[in-house]
Design an enzyme around this catalytic site. Structure first.
Site, PDB file in Angstrom:
ATOM      1  N   HIS A  88       6.408 -10.304   2.949  1.00 36.20           N
ATOM      2  CA  HIS A  88       6.244 -11.404   1.977  1.00 36.20           C
ATOM      3  C   HIS A  88       4.898 -12.132   2.056  1.00 36.20           C
ATOM      4  O   HIS A  88       4.276 -12.372   1.021  1.00 36.20           O
ATOM      5  CB  HIS A  88       7.386 -12.421   2.131  1.00 36.20           C
ATOM      6  N   ASP A 103      16.758  -5.583  -2.044  1.00 34.31           N
ATOM      7  CA  ASP A 103      16.479  -4.904  -3.315  1.00 34.31           C
ATOM      8  C   ASP A 103      16.282  -3.395  -3.152  1.00 34.31           C
ATOM      9  O   ASP A 103      16.046  -2.695  -4.129  1.00 34.31           O
ATOM     10  CB  ASP A 103      15.199  -5.504  -3.918  1.00 34.31           C
ATOM     11  N   ASP A 162       6.120 -18.587  -2.541  1.00 37.03           N
ATOM     12  CA  ASP A 162       7.096 -17.511  -2.577  1.00 37.03           C
ATOM     13  C   ASP A 162       8.308 -18.032  -3.329  1.00 37.03           C
ATOM     14  O   ASP A 162       8.780 -19.153  -3.072  1.00 37.03           O
ATOM     15  CB  ASP A 162       7.469 -17.130  -1.132  1.00 37.03           C
TER      16      ASP A 162
HETATM   17  C1  U2F Z   1      10.457  -6.379   2.437  1.00 40.07           C
HETATM   18  O1  U2F Z   1       9.830  -5.115   2.555  1.00 40.07           O
HETATM   19  P1  U2F Z   1       8.956  -4.454   3.691  1.00 40.07           P
HETATM   20  O2  U2F Z   1       7.949  -5.411   4.158  1.00 40.07           O
HETATM   21  O3  U2F Z   1       9.748  -3.854   4.765  1.00 40.07           O
HETATM   22  O4  U2F Z   1       8.324  -3.195   2.881  1.00 40.07           O
HETATM   23  P2  U2F Z   1       7.359  -3.074   1.643  1.00 40.07           P
HETATM   24  O5  U2F Z   1       7.689  -4.001   0.529  1.00 40.07           O
HETATM   25  O6  U2F Z   1       7.369  -1.652   1.311  1.00 40.07           O
HETATM   26  O7  U2F Z   1       5.945  -3.505   2.205  1.00 40.07           O
HETATM   27  C2  U2F Z   1       5.391  -2.918   3.339  1.00 40.07           C
HETATM   28  C3  U2F Z   1       3.879  -3.147   3.251  1.00 40.07           C
HETATM   29  O8  U2F Z   1       3.321  -2.843   4.521  1.00 40.07           O
HETATM   30  C4  U2F Z   1       2.274  -1.888   4.379  1.00 40.07           C
HETATM   31  C5  U2F Z   1       2.580  -1.153   3.078  1.00 40.07           C
HETATM   32  C6  U2F Z   1       3.226  -2.227   2.223  1.00 40.07           C
HETATM   33  O9  U2F Z   1       2.218  -2.951   1.507  1.00 40.07           O
HETATM   34  O10 U2F Z   1       1.388  -0.619   2.544  1.00 40.07           O
HETATM   35  N1  U2F Z   1       2.256  -0.949   5.513  1.00 40.07           N
HETATM   36  C7  U2F Z   1       1.048  -0.439   5.911  1.00 40.07           C
HETATM   37  O11 U2F Z   1      -0.007  -0.749   5.332  1.00 40.07           O
HETATM   38  N2  U2F Z   1       1.026   0.422   6.980  1.00 40.07           N
HETATM   39  C8  U2F Z   1       2.156   0.788   7.632  1.00 40.07           C
HETATM   40  O12 U2F Z   1       2.025   1.577   8.582  1.00 40.07           O
HETATM   41  C9  U2F Z   1       3.401   0.276   7.210  1.00 40.07           C
HETATM   42  C10 U2F Z   1       3.414  -0.591   6.125  1.00 40.07           C
HETATM   43  C11 U2F Z   1      11.910  -6.096   2.099  1.00 40.07           C
HETATM   44  F1  U2F Z   1      12.489  -5.445   3.156  1.00 40.07           F
HETATM   45  C12 U2F Z   1      11.987  -5.255   0.829  1.00 40.07           C
HETATM   46  O13 U2F Z   1      13.326  -4.997   0.516  1.00 40.07           O
HETATM   47  C13 U2F Z   1      11.269  -5.964  -0.326  1.00 40.07           C
HETATM   48  O14 U2F Z   1      11.225  -5.132  -1.451  1.00 40.07           O
HETATM   49  C14 U2F Z   1       9.846  -6.341   0.101  1.00 40.07           C
HETATM   50  C15 U2F Z   1       9.120  -7.154  -0.958  1.00 40.07           C
HETATM   51  O15 U2F Z   1       9.810  -8.309  -1.241  1.00 40.07           O
HETATM   52  O16 U2F Z   1       9.845  -7.081   1.322  1.00 40.07           O
END
Ligand code: U2F
Length: 454
Positions: A20, A373, A119
């Site tokens: 986030h 989601d 947020d």
């Molecule tokens: C929560 O999601 P997460 O933070 O678990 O996952 P993502 O929305 O996919 O975001 C992960 C980000 O971390 C980056 C990747 C994404 O921008 O590029 N990243 C990276 O650069 N290198 C890595 O080795 C690993 C990740 C939640 F769990 C979800 O359900 C929601 O959809 C989301 C958004 O609200 O937040």
């Protein structure tokens, strides 16, 4: 009135969990570049600020300042690792932690807040903004589908009650515009059960969002046209300003300490499976083992972003045996990895940022959603957009993963790639000059930097 008092001052409040805070800070950076005479204050907890600021470089952004707020944890508290514990402590500390910090900053700088950009989860910001007579702009870090489902929470509950609360898992939400493909089983627990502090926060958010001057999304026009048209009837303004990409930085921090990009350059086109489950989770042990067995049996070259040291021993033998075809890193430069021509499939939890980045990179997905989601994102990816597949039975097994790899890398791969490329083109058009996201961003700049309301 002094110059200080006249300066527009946008105050951003982050929700300090998972991914986030980072996209909110990226949005603040873009706004700060577009409006160099506006002051931006970014509030986040100290632990989350440390993490985010180690990856996002604020050097050269003289009009942005980051501040710490209390995370609600007693001094010396050791977290269990369950994100819900941190979330609930943080919720208890709100809104007082933000309110107190804002009062301090206003007194210190002599500059009142002229807009709250927060947020969307932090719905209480609307009350603070209304008290100050300034706009609240809510940033929704996921896609249009999930915000719409929150807006329909009451209707969903009344339909479930009509069914005697039996929760037929296969019942579809054909009563929600644009969302007839969503099944009850896809819904997040926070919508189905309104009794936890986190669920109540999200429910209160759904009631507050119509009071926001604008709701900003990391999404692009055309991806969910029916849902968006319906949201326009419910919200004052909906501004798709995505897909996001990190703003250019004079000295970019290197995310590629593991050398992923040079490793990828030595692989065949569209051959590599990239695995990452976002910032908060690791699949349970039997699923990790099944996933590794499937990759090994098929001899698929892989790049795995894996940080959970408590589970690493389960895969140590696999990593060793497959080191000639695979690479494991603690953190990958995901955006660039997904844009690399060697990546053929993304094995993902379907976090919204990951889905957006896969679309931008044109890489079809194998989806294993866990919470929030992620299940509805999986449904859009597989059943609506046709750009990926869920794993059979909803969890990784060796045979189910082999079948999914065969499907995405061979049988259906071409078709999926064509569909994802079309969506990717739509995304590129949105962020091009005069594109819809670019124009929406200009409107956003106008809303957040106008201090006439103060
Ligand atoms: C929560 O999601 P997460 O933070 O678990 O996952 P993502 O929305 O996919 O975001 C992960 C980000 O971390 C980056 C990747 C994404 O921008 O590029 N990243 C990276 O650069 N290198 C890595 O080795 C690993 C990740 C939640 F769990 C979800 O359900 C929601 O959809 C989301 C958004 O609200 O937040």
């Amino acid at each position: 009135m002094s110059a200080q008092e006249n300066t527009p001052h946008v105050v951003a409040f982050a929700f300090p969990i998972g991914s986030h805070p980072t996209p909110l800070l990226h949005l603040v950076q873009r706004l700060a570049t577009a409006s160099p005479h506006t002051r931006f204050s970014y509030f986040n907890t100290s632990t989350s600020n440390q993490r985010v600021l180690s990856k996002v470089n604020l050097h050269g952004y003289d009009n942005i300042k980051a501040y710490d707020v209390d995370d609600g944890a007693p001094d010396g508290h050791v977290f269990s690792g369950n994100p819900m514990e941190a979330i609930e402590m943080f919720i208890k500390a709100t809104p007082e932690n933000f309110r107190r910090r804002l009062e301090d900053i206003v007194a210190e700088t002599g500059t009142k807040a002229t807009c709250l950009l927060t947020d969307a989860f932090l719905w209480f910001s609307v009350e603070m903004a209304e008290e100050m007579g300034i706009p609240w702009v809510a940033f929704w870090t996921s896609g249009p589908t999930s915000v719409s489902l929150h807006m329909y929470t009451d209707l969903i509950h009344s339909r479930l009650r009509e069914n005697g609360n039996t929760q037929d898992e296969e019942q579809t939400l054909d009563f929600v515009p644009g969302l007839s493909a969503i099944h009850v089983s896809d819904l997040p627990q926070e919508i189905l059960h309104l009794d936890s502090p986190f669920s109540r926060l999200l429910y209160d958010m759904s009631l507050a969002l119509p009071r926001a001057a604008a709701v900003v999304l990391n999404s692009f026009a055309g991806i969910e046209p029916v849902v968006e048209d319906d949201l326009k009837l419910k919200l004052q303004k909906i501004l798709n300003v995505g897909p996001f990409s990190p703003p250019p930085s004079p000295t970019p921090p290197s995310d590629d300490q593991g050398g992923c990009l040079s490793w990828l350059s030595n692989q065949a086109p569209a051959s590599v499976a990239y695995l990452s489950f976002g910032t908060m989770l690791t699949p349970p042990p039997p699923e990790l083992v099944a996933l590794a067995e499937a990759l090994e049996e098929k001899q698929i070259p892989y790049l795995w972003s894996f940080r959970d040291n408590s589970k690493r021993h389960l895969l140590e033998g696999f990593f060793e045996r497959t080191k000639s075809i695979g690479k494991v890193v603690q953190w990958a430069p995901q955006l660039q990895v997904l844009a690399h021509s060697s990546v053929g499939v993304f094995i993902t939890h379907c976090g919204w940022n990951s889905v957006m980045e896969s679309i931008t990179g044109g890489v079809p997905m194998i989806c294993r959603p866990f919470f929030g989601d992620q299940m509805t994102n999986r449904r859009r990816v597989e059943d609506v957009w046709g750009i990926g597949v869920g794993v059979e039975g909803g969890a990784f097994t060796k045979s189910g993963t082999v079948a999914a790899l065969d499907l995405v890398l061979m049988k259906e791969g071409k078709k999926m790639r064509e569909k994802i490329e079309k969506l990717g083109e739509c995304a590129s058009r949105a962020v091009a000059e005069n594109g819809s996201s670019t124009e929406n961003f200009k409107s956003l700049v106008g809303i957040v930097t106008s201090s006439s309301h103060s």
